[in-house]
Design a protein around this motif. Sequence first.
Motif, PDB file in Angstrom:
ATOM      1  N   PHE A 102      27.156  61.748  80.511  1.00 45.26           N
ATOM      2  CA  PHE A 102      27.460  61.267  81.861  1.00 45.26           C
ATOM      3  C   PHE A 102      28.003  59.836  81.857  1.00 45.26           C
ATOM      4  O   PHE A 102      27.748  59.070  82.769  1.00 45.26           O
ATOM      5  CB  PHE A 102      26.238  61.370  82.787  1.00 45.26           C
ATOM      6  CG  PHE A 102      25.876  62.774  83.109  1.00 45.26           C
ATOM      7  CD1 PHE A 102      26.484  63.427  84.157  1.00 45.26           C
ATOM      8  CD2 PHE A 102      24.955  63.458  82.345  1.00 45.26           C
ATOM      9  CE1 PHE A 102      26.166  64.747  84.450  1.00 45.26           C
ATOM     10  CE2 PHE A 102      24.639  64.772  82.627  1.00 45.26           C
ATOM     11  CZ  PHE A 102      25.244  65.412  83.680  1.00 45.26           C
ATOM     12  N   THR A 103      28.749  59.493  80.819  1.00 42.51           N
ATOM     13  CA  THR A 103      29.385  58.176  80.787  1.00 42.51           C
ATOM     14  C   THR A 103      30.776  58.284  81.380  1.00 42.51           C
ATOM     15  O   THR A 103      31.385  59.355  81.393  1.00 42.51           O
ATOM     16  CB  THR A 103      29.495  57.644  79.350  1.00 42.51           C
ATOM     17  OG1 THR A 103      30.342  58.521  78.597  1.00 42.51           O
ATOM     18  CG2 THR A 103      28.121  57.536  78.687  1.00 42.51           C
ATOM     19  N   ASP A 104      31.284  57.149  81.839  1.00 47.39           N
ATOM     20  CA  ASP A 104      32.637  57.090  82.373  1.00 47.39           C
ATOM     21  C   ASP A 104      33.640  57.461  81.276  1.00 47.39           C
ATOM     22  O   ASP A 104      34.603  58.179  81.522  1.00 47.39           O
ATOM     23  CB  ASP A 104      32.904  55.684  82.912  1.00 47.39           C
ATOM     24  CG  ASP A 104      33.805  55.684  84.119  1.00 47.39           C
ATOM     25  OD1 ASP A 104      33.824  56.706  84.840  1.00 47.39           O
ATOM     26  OD2 ASP A 104      34.482  54.671  84.337  1.00 47.39           O
ATOM     27  N   GLU A 105      33.383  56.977  80.063  1.00 42.01           N
ATOM     28  CA  GLU A 105      34.279  57.259  78.937  1.00 42.01           C
ATOM     29  C   GLU A 105      34.360  58.764  78.661  1.00 42.01           C
ATOM     30  O   GLU A 105      35.447  59.325  78.499  1.00 42.01           O
ATOM     31  CB  GLU A 105      33.791  56.525  77.683  1.00 42.01           C
ATOM     32  CG  GLU A 105      34.645  56.776  76.455  1.00 42.01           C
ATOM     33  CD  GLU A 105      34.095  56.083  75.221  1.00 42.01           C
ATOM     34  OE1 GLU A 105      34.609  56.390  74.129  1.00 42.01           O
ATOM     35  OE2 GLU A 105      33.160  55.269  75.331  1.00 42.01           O
ATOM     36  N   GLU A 106      33.206  59.416  78.619  1.00 37.43           N
ATOM     37  CA  GLU A 106      33.172  60.857  78.374  1.00 37.43           C
ATOM     38  C   GLU A 106      33.931  61.612  79.463  1.00 37.43           C
ATOM     39  O   GLU A 106      34.736  62.500  79.179  1.00 37.43           O
ATOM     40  CB  GLU A 106      31.717  61.329  78.321  1.00 37.43           C
ATOM     41  CG  GLU A 106      31.554  62.820  78.152  1.00 37.43           C
ATOM     42  CD  GLU A 106      30.112  63.272  78.319  1.00 37.43           C
ATOM     43  OE1 GLU A 106      29.665  64.083  77.494  1.00 37.43           O
ATOM     44  OE2 GLU A 106      29.438  62.811  79.279  1.00 37.43           O
ATOM     45  N   SER A 107      33.710  61.228  80.703  1.00 39.11           N
ATOM     46  CA  SER A 107      34.372  61.902  81.811  1.00 39.11           C
ATOM     47  C   SER A 107      35.887  61.696  81.749  1.00 39.11           C
ATOM     48  O   SER A 107      36.647  62.631  81.993  1.00 39.11           O
ATOM     49  CB  SER A 107      33.823  61.401  83.144  1.00 39.11           C
ATOM     50  OG  SER A 107      34.429  62.101  84.204  1.00 39.11           O
ATOM     51  N   HIS A 108      36.319  60.489  81.418  1.00 41.25           N
ATOM     52  CA  HIS A 108      37.762  60.232  81.323  1.00 41.25           C
ATOM     53  C   HIS A 108      38.401  61.026  80.190  1.00 41.25           C
ATOM     54  O   HIS A 108      39.532  61.494  80.319  1.00 41.25           O
ATOM     55  CB  HIS A 108      38.036  58.733  81.201  1.00 41.25           C
ATOM     56  CG  HIS A 108      37.890  58.005  82.495  1.00 41.25           C
ATOM     57  ND1 HIS A 108      38.724  58.202  83.563  1.00 41.25           N
ATOM     58  CD2 HIS A 108      36.970  57.097  82.916  1.00 41.25           C
ATOM     59  CE1 HIS A 108      38.338  57.452  84.586  1.00 41.25           C
ATOM     60  NE2 HIS A 108      37.264  56.776  84.215  1.00 41.25           N
ATOM     61  N   GLU A 109      37.677  61.189  79.081  1.00 48.67           N
ATOM     62  CA  GLU A 109      38.194  62.015  77.974  1.00 48.67           C
ATOM     63  C   GLU A 109      38.350  63.466  78.416  1.00 48.67           C
ATOM     64  O   GLU A 109      39.364  64.110  78.131  1.00 48.67           O
ATOM     65  CB  GLU A 109      37.260  61.937  76.760  1.00 48.67           C
ATOM     66  CG  GLU A 109      37.315  60.614  76.028  1.00 48.67           C
ATOM     67  CD  GLU A 109      36.252  60.498  74.945  1.00 48.67           C
ATOM     68  OE1 GLU A 109      35.580  61.508  74.622  1.00 48.67           O
ATOM     69  OE2 GLU A 109      36.087  59.377  74.418  1.00 48.67           O
ATOM     70  N   ASP A 141      31.104  57.969  90.367  1.00 49.26           N
ATOM     71  CA  ASP A 141      30.144  58.137  91.462  1.00 49.26           C
ATOM     72  C   ASP A 141      29.664  59.580  91.584  1.00 49.26           C
ATOM     73  O   ASP A 141      28.480  59.842  91.796  1.00 49.26           O
ATOM     74  CB  ASP A 141      30.757  57.688  92.791  1.00 49.26           C
ATOM     75  CG  ASP A 141      30.974  56.181  92.859  1.00 49.26           C
ATOM     76  OD1 ASP A 141      30.377  55.448  92.050  1.00 49.26           O
ATOM     77  OD2 ASP A 141      31.753  55.747  93.733  1.00 49.26           O
ATOM     78  N   VAL A 142      30.600  60.520  91.446  1.00 50.39           N
ATOM     79  CA  VAL A 142      30.250  61.933  91.572  1.00 50.39           C
ATOM     80  C   VAL A 142      29.303  62.353  90.448  1.00 50.39           C
ATOM     81  O   VAL A 142      28.304  63.047  90.677  1.00 50.39           O
ATOM     82  CB  VAL A 142      31.541  62.801  91.577  1.00 50.39           C
ATOM     83  CG1 VAL A 142      31.227  64.264  91.385  1.00 50.39           C
ATOM     84  CG2 VAL A 142      32.301  62.590  92.871  1.00 50.39           C
ATOM     85  N   LEU A 143      29.587  61.926  89.223  1.00 50.28           N
ATOM     86  CA  LEU A 143      28.731  62.298  88.088  1.00 50.28           C
ATOM     87  C   LEU A 143      27.384  61.576  88.133  1.00 50.28           C
ATOM     88  O   LEU A 143      26.365  62.142  87.757  1.00 50.28           O
ATOM     89  CB  LEU A 143      29.451  62.067  86.769  1.00 50.28           C
ATOM     90  CG  LEU A 143      30.634  63.008  86.542  1.00 50.28           C
ATOM     91  CD1 LEU A 143      31.432  62.593  85.315  1.00 50.28           C
ATOM     92  CD2 LEU A 143      30.180  64.458  86.426  1.00 50.28           C
TER      93      LEU A 143
END
Length: 174
Positions: A102-109, A141-143
């Motif tokens: 649930f990191t921003d980096e993971e989500s962007h990938e 925010d959603v995650l």
Amino acid sequence: MESLIAAVREQAEAASFLAWPGDFDLDRGDHVEEVHLASGAALEGFAGDGAGGTYFFCGEGGEDRPILYADSEGNAALVAIGLPELLRLLLVAPWWRDCRAFTDEESHELAAEYLEDMPDLVAQRDRAAAALGLDLSDQADVLARLREVAVRMGENFVLVITPEGHSYEPLIRN
């Protein structure tokens, strides 16, 4: 106010986006096995995904009820409080099931992978949200909200396989 389920059924472009990449189908509300909530609260399957997962409304009421997601592998999590929150999750981060940290980096990938296959994803998502009258938040925010709902509130929504009496494992852990 019109039902969001009815709006999804009436808005072809929104329904199409929710079907893919959202992997959300209102015609797949039957779960693979007989289940109930440990609390005894009502459980109503209303949608599913292509891998046999099911979205359930929990308790009594309308589309503002808590929503539990159960996959076909014996994992479950409370994923939203109300249908608007679930649809925002599916529109903004349809890859949510693949998020583990649930990191921003993971989500962007994960977003980048989806965008490779579907370059107009953001435009399609925005049109779907507009058709349903939903304002969208950003991925982070959603995650963060998904994690908060699953971890903080989810302990009160334990799914049990009725014939065996075994509980599903948490899909999202602290």
